[in-house]
Design an enzyme around this catalytic site. Structure first.
Site, PDB file in Angstrom:
ATOM      1  N   CYS A 101      -2.957   9.092   6.013  1.00  0.00           N
ATOM      2  CA  CYS A 101      -1.589   8.962   6.538  1.00  0.00           C
ATOM      3  C   CYS A 101      -1.915   9.205   8.062  1.00  0.00           C
ATOM      4  O   CYS A 101      -1.329   8.474   8.944  1.00  0.00           O
ATOM      5  CB  CYS A 101      -0.567   9.891   6.072  1.00  0.00           C
ATOM      6  SG  CYS A 101      -0.199   9.641   4.423  1.00  0.00           S
TER       7      CYS A 101
ATOM      8  N   ASP B 278       2.722   2.474   2.579  1.00  0.00           N
ATOM      9  CA  ASP B 278       3.102   2.794   3.757  1.00  0.00           C
ATOM     10  C   ASP B 278       3.151   1.957   4.923  1.00  0.00           C
ATOM     11  O   ASP B 278       2.064   1.098   5.129  1.00  0.00           O
ATOM     12  CB  ASP B 278       2.379   4.305   4.406  1.00  0.00           C
ATOM     13  CG  ASP B 278       1.121   4.485   3.628  1.00  0.00           C
ATOM     14  OD1 ASP B 278       0.540   3.173   3.493  1.00  0.00           O
ATOM     15  OD2 ASP B 278       0.350   5.495   3.477  1.00  0.00           O
TER      16      ASP B 278
ATOM     17  N   CYS C 129       5.157   8.069   2.026  1.00  0.00           N
ATOM     18  CA  CYS C 129       5.555   9.280   1.767  1.00  0.00           C
ATOM     19  C   CYS C 129       5.704  10.481   2.810  1.00  0.00           C
ATOM     20  O   CYS C 129       5.759  10.206   4.035  1.00  0.00           O
ATOM     21  CB  CYS C 129       4.264   9.819   0.839  1.00  0.00           C
ATOM     22  SG  CYS C 129       2.529   9.966   1.966  1.00  0.00           S
TER      23      CYS C 129
ATOM     24  N   CYS D 107       0.859  -1.266   0.083  1.00  0.00           N
ATOM     25  CA  CYS D 107       0.058  -0.190   0.101  1.00  0.00           C
ATOM     26  C   CYS D 107       0.923   1.316  -0.082  1.00  0.00           C
ATOM     27  O   CYS D 107       0.515   2.429  -0.113  1.00  0.00           O
ATOM     28  CB  CYS D 107      -0.903   0.056   1.293  1.00  0.00           C
ATOM     29  SG  CYS D 107      -2.112  -1.369   1.414  1.00  0.00           S
TER      30      CYS D 107
END
Lengths: 407, 132
Positions: free
Chosen positions: B106, B39, B63, B37
């Site tokens: 995130c 992360d 990221c 995915c």
């Protein structure tokens, strides 16, 4: 050090216009501003003459016998659309099957998807882990309903150069037309419409140091004579295949860019290959766990697509913002999907997320490459120091065996 | 993509990068996300006998937003009690870093990592009490 930041390493996206090209174009904006379709005065004749010179230069670059086989368009997206839709429409009585590959540019893939909705059948060939299309797969996919095969010359992401000549042998033998989106490869790797048996080819000026907004479609005129149904109606310009007043300054620039490419392309390719090897060797010397995506040799000389395992591509691009490059990471795309090209090559999403594409070109210097090696190596190490995956890798944990909670 | 100054600052100077001993009874570890995915976050807390988080560390593959979200999370965790830490919400992280809409996940992952680390710590403590 005399470096200009950010250092441009995205030559697959576009290229700056060569100063020699700009100089050639300038008179056609004012002094020689005529409409190439004006037949009644010298303004028109001058423009038409300039367009024909460009046609000859572009024909010479791709080995076309007749300059009239060059049809000017607004760019390669239009060329791809006209080639595929134009052939599909004109030959629909003959068949409704088109063969292409999973790694084509969206201008080809989305055109094919549109045709599928209209009742055409499309086969999307898979590629090997190196990004190569197997000509044998093309052969097997051809049916008596096949009217067109469309395979790109070189891939824009991984730079893999396809065996167009071998595919051309097959399509010619089977009486099927062959189109090639040759945008990325023209002037950089061998391409000759005659010896390769290519019937249609899309090219664009802005990937070869010409201006944006002008492209061309090569349409073979003999053995066989290829017919396409025009997709733009109007004044019947470009031998009835593409109506619309010609972008004379753009076309003149395109022609000059083609002339330069024909003269300097081979030497430039050799120089870029040297720089690419220098870039890769530097990275491999400094870093472990890096993987080159695409074929090691059958690739564009200026292309290096490389995955830095355990580091996410967008985070790396943020860290190396002194270099303008691109990534196959989902985080850099609007769709939040990783690169469909890497996916088609069977490369795992984790590797795709870690990929960076460096595109070297006419003005890339050794100094820039060395700067890139140092910067990328430092930042990859920094990001790996904060990557749990790198720590696990170092501890000898097989990441594929871990039960991850996908989200 | 345009990121806030605060996000870029956290990304460039991440706080509390590192590793705590995951076998320590006083350390809770949360590992969330998946490489496919794009992360993976590992967040660790070290809790004092009084139930206060005295140290927090992270390592993140992801990221810039993911790295900044986890860095901010560790900063917020330090000095909080376990119960206070449990009230940290992804929306607070998203707001603080001014995350763009496509990067909200995130902050969700960071909240998951906090919850997961706390759960691991509580499970360890419960096991320890059961042994006594």
């Amino acid at each position: 050090m005399n470096l200009k930041f950010p250092i441009y390493m995205d030559y697959h996206a576009t290229t700056p216009v060569d100063p020699r090209v700009i100089e050639t174009m300038l008179p056609y904006f004012n002094d020689k501003f005529g409409n190439a379709a004006s037949r009644s005065h010298s303004y028109g004749w001058t423009a038409e003459e300039a367009v024909n010179v460009a046609r000859e230069r572009i024909a010479a670059l791709i080995g076309a016998k007749n300059p009239k086989e060059i049809v000017f368009t607004s760019g390669a997206t239009e060329s791809d659309n006209v080639a595929i839709k134009g052939v599909a429409e004109f030959y629909k009585e003959k068949g409704n099957h088109i063969i292409t590959t999973q790694i084509e540019h969206k201008a080809v893939l989305d055109t094919c998807k549109r045709l599928e909705k209209e009742g055409y059948e499309v086969t999307y060939l898979s590629v090997g882990p190196d990004g190569l299309v197997d000509p044998d797969d093309v052969k097997k996919a051809i049916t008596d309903k096949t009217i067109l095969v469309s395979v790109m010359l070189a891939n824009n992401e991984v730079g893999t150069v396809q065996p167009i000549a071998e595919i051309g042998k097959i399509t010619r033998e089977r009486g099927v037309l062959l189109h090639s989106d040759a945008v990325q490869g023209i002037g950089k790797v061998p391409f000759d419409v005659e010896s390769f048996n290519v019937d249609l080819a899309s090219i664009t000026a802005h990937k070869m140091y010409g201006p944006k907004g002008v492209g061309a479609l090569y349409v073979r005129r003999s053995k066989p004579r290829v017919r396409i149904t025009a997709q733009m109606d109007g004044g019947g310009h470009e031998f009835g295949m593409r109506s619309g007043t010609l972008n004379v300054p753009g076309i003149v620039g395109f022609g000059k860019a083609a002339e330069i490419m024909k003269e300097e392309g081979p030497a430039e390719a050799a120089r870029l290959l040297g720089l690419r090897n220098r870039l890769l060797a530097g990275l491999e010397k400094n870093l472990d766990a890096i993987k080159v995506n695409g074929h090691p040799d059958k690739r564009l000389p200026g292309n290096l697509n490389v995955s830095f395992s355990f580091v996410e591509g967008e985070a790396l691009m943020m860290a190396i913002k002194d270099i303008a490059c691109s990534s196959g990471s989902a985080c850099t795309s609007a769709s939040l999907e990783p690169s469909y090209v890497l996916h088609a090559m069977g490369i795992g999403d984790d590797i795709a997320h870690s990929s960076i594409r460096f595109g070297l070109g006419r003005w890339t210097t050794e100094e820039e490459v060395d700067f890139a090696v140092d910067l990328v190596s430092t930042k990859v190490k920094k990001l790996r120091d904060m990557s749990p995956l790198y720590e696990m890798h170092k501890e000898g944990i097989d990441l594929a065996s871990v039960q991850w909670a996908a989200h | 993509m345009a990121y806030s100054e605060k996000l870029i600052e956290h990304y460039e100077n991440p706080r509390n990068v590192g590793t705590l001993d995951k076998n320590d009874d006083d350390v809770g570890t949360g590992l969330v996300g998946a490489p496919a995915c794009g992360d993976v976050m590992r967040l660790q807390i070290k809790v004092s006998d009084e139930g206060v988080i005295e140290d927090a560390k992270f390592k993140t593959f992801g990221c810039g937003s993911a790295i900044a979200s986890s860095s901010l999370a560790t900063e917020w965790l330090k000095g909080k009690t376990i119960d206070q830490a449990d009230t940290i919400k992804n929306s607070m992280i998203a707001e603080e870093l001014n995350l763009p809409p496509v990067k909200i996940h995130c902050s969700v992952l960071a909240e998951d990592a906090i919850k997961s680390a706390i759960a691991d710590y509580r499970a360890k403590q419960a096991a320890k009490r059961a042994m006594k």
